[in-house]
Design a protein around this motif. Structure first.
Motif, PDB file in Angstrom:
ATOM      1  N   VAL A 196       0.991   2.420 -10.022  1.00 29.74           N
ATOM      2  CA  VAL A 196       1.928   3.519  -9.836  1.00 29.74           C
ATOM      3  C   VAL A 196       2.174   3.620  -8.338  1.00 29.74           C
ATOM      4  CG1 VAL A 196       2.341   5.996 -10.048  1.00 29.74           C
ATOM      5  CG2 VAL A 196       1.175   4.750 -11.887  1.00 29.74           C
ATOM      6  N   VAL A 197       3.438   3.582  -7.962  1.00 32.98           N
ATOM      7  CA  VAL A 197       3.847   3.647  -6.565  1.00 32.98           C
ATOM      8  C   VAL A 197       4.390   5.041  -6.302  1.00 32.98           C
ATOM      9  CG1 VAL A 197       5.411   2.697  -4.818  1.00 32.98           C
ATOM     10  CG2 VAL A 197       4.474   1.196  -6.611  1.00 32.98           C
ATOM     11  N   ASP A 198       3.818   5.717  -5.319  1.00 36.62           N
ATOM     12  CA  ASP A 198       4.276   7.046  -4.924  1.00 36.62           C
ATOM     13  C   ASP A 198       4.818   6.910  -3.507  1.00 36.62           C
ATOM     14  OD1 ASP A 198       4.752   9.747  -4.890  1.00 36.62           O
ATOM     15  OD2 ASP A 198       2.653  10.324  -4.794  1.00 36.62           O
ATOM     16  N   GLU A 199       6.143   6.872  -3.381  1.00 36.26           N
ATOM     17  CA  GLU A 199       6.783   6.604  -2.087  1.00 36.26           C
ATOM     18  C   GLU A 199       6.964   7.854  -1.263  1.00 36.26           C
ATOM     19  OE1 GLU A 199      10.288   4.249  -1.706  1.00 36.26           O
ATOM     20  OE2 GLU A 199       9.645   2.839  -3.249  1.00 36.26           O
ATOM     21  N   GLY A 200       6.820   7.665   0.046  1.00 33.95           N
ATOM     22  CA  GLY A 200       7.116   8.704   1.021  1.00 33.95           C
ATOM     23  C   GLY A 200       8.183   8.201   1.975  1.00 33.95           C
ATOM     24  N   ARG A 201       8.093   8.623   3.207  1.00 37.31           N
ATOM     25  CA  ARG A 201       9.072   8.205   4.218  1.00 37.31           C
ATOM     26  C   ARG A 201       8.871   6.731   4.557  1.00 37.31           C
ATOM     27  NH1 ARG A 201       6.441   7.936   9.075  1.00 37.31           N
ATOM     28  NH2 ARG A 201       4.457   9.024   9.172  1.00 37.31           N
ATOM     29  N   LYS A 202       9.752   6.193   5.401  1.00 36.04           N
ATOM     30  CA  LYS A 202       9.644   4.791   5.817  1.00 36.04           C
ATOM     31  C   LYS A 202       8.974   4.698   7.183  1.00 36.04           C
ATOM     32  CE  LYS A 202      13.378   3.179   3.031  1.00 36.04           C
ATOM     33  NZ  LYS A 202      14.580   2.438   2.874  1.00 36.04           N
ATOM     34  N   ASP A 203       8.304   3.562   7.402  1.00 36.25           N
ATOM     35  CA  ASP A 203       7.705   3.336   8.716  1.00 36.25           C
ATOM     36  C   ASP A 203       8.761   2.766   9.662  1.00 36.25           C
ATOM     37  OD1 ASP A 203       7.923   0.586   8.152  1.00 36.25           O
ATOM     38  OD2 ASP A 203       5.766   0.266   7.986  1.00 36.25           O
ATOM     39  N   ARG A 204       8.363   2.483  10.887  1.00 32.49           N
ATOM     40  CA  ARG A 204       9.342   2.018  11.876  1.00 32.49           C
ATOM     41  C   ARG A 204       9.900   0.635  11.562  1.00 32.49           C
ATOM     42  NH1 ARG A 204       4.891   1.654  16.543  1.00 32.49           N
ATOM     43  NH2 ARG A 204       3.878  -0.242  15.854  1.00 32.49           N
ATOM     44  N   TYR A 205       9.293  -0.065  10.613  1.00 33.00           N
ATOM     45  CA  TYR A 205       9.788  -1.380  10.204  1.00 33.00           C
ATOM     46  C   TYR A 205      10.646  -1.290   8.945  1.00 33.00           C
ATOM     47  CZ  TYR A 205       6.108  -2.644  13.428  1.00 33.00           C
ATOM     48  OH  TYR A 205       5.294  -2.732  14.550  1.00 33.00           O
ATOM     49  N   GLY A 206      10.890  -0.078   8.471  1.00 34.72           N
ATOM     50  CA  GLY A 206      11.728   0.113   7.299  1.00 34.72           C
ATOM     51  C   GLY A 206      11.004   0.015   5.967  1.00 34.72           C
ATOM     52  N   ARG A 207       9.683  -0.158   5.997  1.00 34.42           N
ATOM     53  CA  ARG A 207       8.919  -0.237   4.752  1.00 34.42           C
ATOM     54  C   ARG A 207       8.611   1.174   4.259  1.00 34.42           C
ATOM     55  NH1 ARG A 207       3.908  -3.542   7.093  1.00 34.42           N
ATOM     56  NH2 ARG A 207       4.134  -1.771   8.488  1.00 34.42           N
ATOM     57  N   PRO A 208       8.779   1.418   2.977  1.00 38.86           N
ATOM     58  CA  PRO A 208       8.349   2.713   2.448  1.00 38.86           C
ATOM     59  C   PRO A 208       6.826   2.849   2.591  1.00 38.86           C
ATOM     60  CG  PRO A 208       9.832   1.642   0.918  1.00 38.86           C
ATOM     61  CD  PRO A 208       9.481   0.631   1.973  1.00 38.86           C
ATOM     62  N   LEU A 209       6.384   4.011   3.047  1.00 40.13           N
ATOM     63  CA  LEU A 209       4.965   4.327   3.088  1.00 40.13           C
ATOM     64  C   LEU A 209       4.599   4.868   1.718  1.00 40.13           C
ATOM     65  CD1 LEU A 209       4.869   6.082   6.563  1.00 40.13           C
ATOM     66  CD2 LEU A 209       4.047   3.783   5.996  1.00 40.13           C
ATOM     67  N   VAL A 210       3.578   4.291   1.100  1.00 42.37           N
ATOM     68  CA  VAL A 210       3.280   4.616  -0.287  1.00 42.37           C
ATOM     69  C   VAL A 210       1.803   4.877  -0.514  1.00 42.37           C
ATOM     70  CG1 VAL A 210       5.204   3.182  -1.094  1.00 42.37           C
ATOM     71  CG2 VAL A 210       2.902   2.221  -1.046  1.00 42.37           C
ATOM     72  N   ARG A 211       1.566   5.636  -1.554  1.00 39.01           N
ATOM     73  CA  ARG A 211       0.241   5.710  -2.142  1.00 39.01           C
ATOM     74  C   ARG A 211       0.324   4.858  -3.398  1.00 39.01           C
ATOM     75  NH1 ARG A 211      -0.977  11.829  -2.979  1.00 39.01           N
ATOM     76  NH2 ARG A 211       1.002  11.587  -4.037  1.00 39.01           N
ATOM     77  N   LEU A 212      -0.693   4.040  -3.633  1.00 36.57           N
ATOM     78  CA  LEU A 212      -0.744   3.192  -4.827  1.00 36.57           C
ATOM     79  C   LEU A 212      -1.907   3.644  -5.691  1.00 36.57           C
ATOM     80  CD1 LEU A 212      -0.291  -0.520  -3.637  1.00 36.57           C
ATOM     81  CD2 LEU A 212       1.418   1.013  -4.625  1.00 36.57           C
ATOM     82  N   PHE A 213      -1.669   3.656  -6.980  1.00 32.59           N
ATOM     83  CA  PHE A 213      -2.719   4.006  -7.921  1.00 32.59           C
ATOM     84  C   PHE A 213      -2.819   2.929  -8.989  1.00 32.59           C
ATOM     85  CE2 PHE A 213      -1.183   7.892  -6.046  1.00 32.59           C
ATOM     86  CZ  PHE A 213      -2.358   8.516  -5.673  1.00 32.59           C
TER      87      PHE A 213
END
Length: 170
Positions: free
Chosen positions: A91-108
């Protein structure tokens, strides 16, 4: 019950009350979606393919910092994470993006917080920011005490310091 010790995410969104499952309810995260992990780049970066369809997504796991791939323990961190989640549905819980454009996520993985698991296994640090010990400080402390993974080496260097000292991996 979700595992992990994230009580205050001030380095992400400010302190917020935790829910009864131990995971924060923050405005930065938008709810989860199921995805299959198709590649593990390093200990904190993965590629997933959403189960609902669409293109692969490169994601940065938030709350922890794994060794750089060229750093001592970097390949171990990647390999341990890959053995745990590669080709599995998370399960991917997305937040904002980092400076490289990758979504910052919590993974379960099921009800397990993947970042908490990796830190408690000794293959990543709790992400520190402006004096905050980070969301997985307790897991890191226990892994250090037990000498697990990268913490078997008392001189293990945090990735942020490694990058300052040696530059990025090429």
């Amino acid at each position: 019950m979700l595992t992990g010790s994230l009580l205050c995410a001030s380095w992400l969104t400010g302190c917020v009350p935790e829910n009864t499952g131990g995971a924060p309810q923050t405005a930065a995260f938008h709810g989860g979606y199921d995805a299959r992990v198709v590649k593990v780049v390093d200990g904190d970066t993965v590629w997933v393919r959403p189960d609902a369809g669409g293109t692969r997504r490169k994601l940065r796991i938030v709350g922890m910092d794994a060794p750089e791939i060229c750093q001592d323990g970097g390949m171990q961190s990647r390999d341990v994470l890959a053995r745990r989640i590669l080709n599995r549905t998370v399960v991917v819980d997305e937040g904002r993006k980092d400076r490289y454009g990758r979504p910052l996520v919590r993974l379960f993985l099921g009800d397990e917080d993947v970042a908490a698991w990796l830190v408690s296994s000794g293959y990543a640090w709790s992400y520190r920011y402006q004096g905050d010990e980070g969301p997985y400080a307790l897991e890191e402390s226990m892994a250090r005490e037990a000498g697990l993974g990268i913490f078997a080496n008392a001189d293990a260097m945090e990735p942020r310091q490694f990058r300052k000292t040696h530059g990025p991996c090429r």
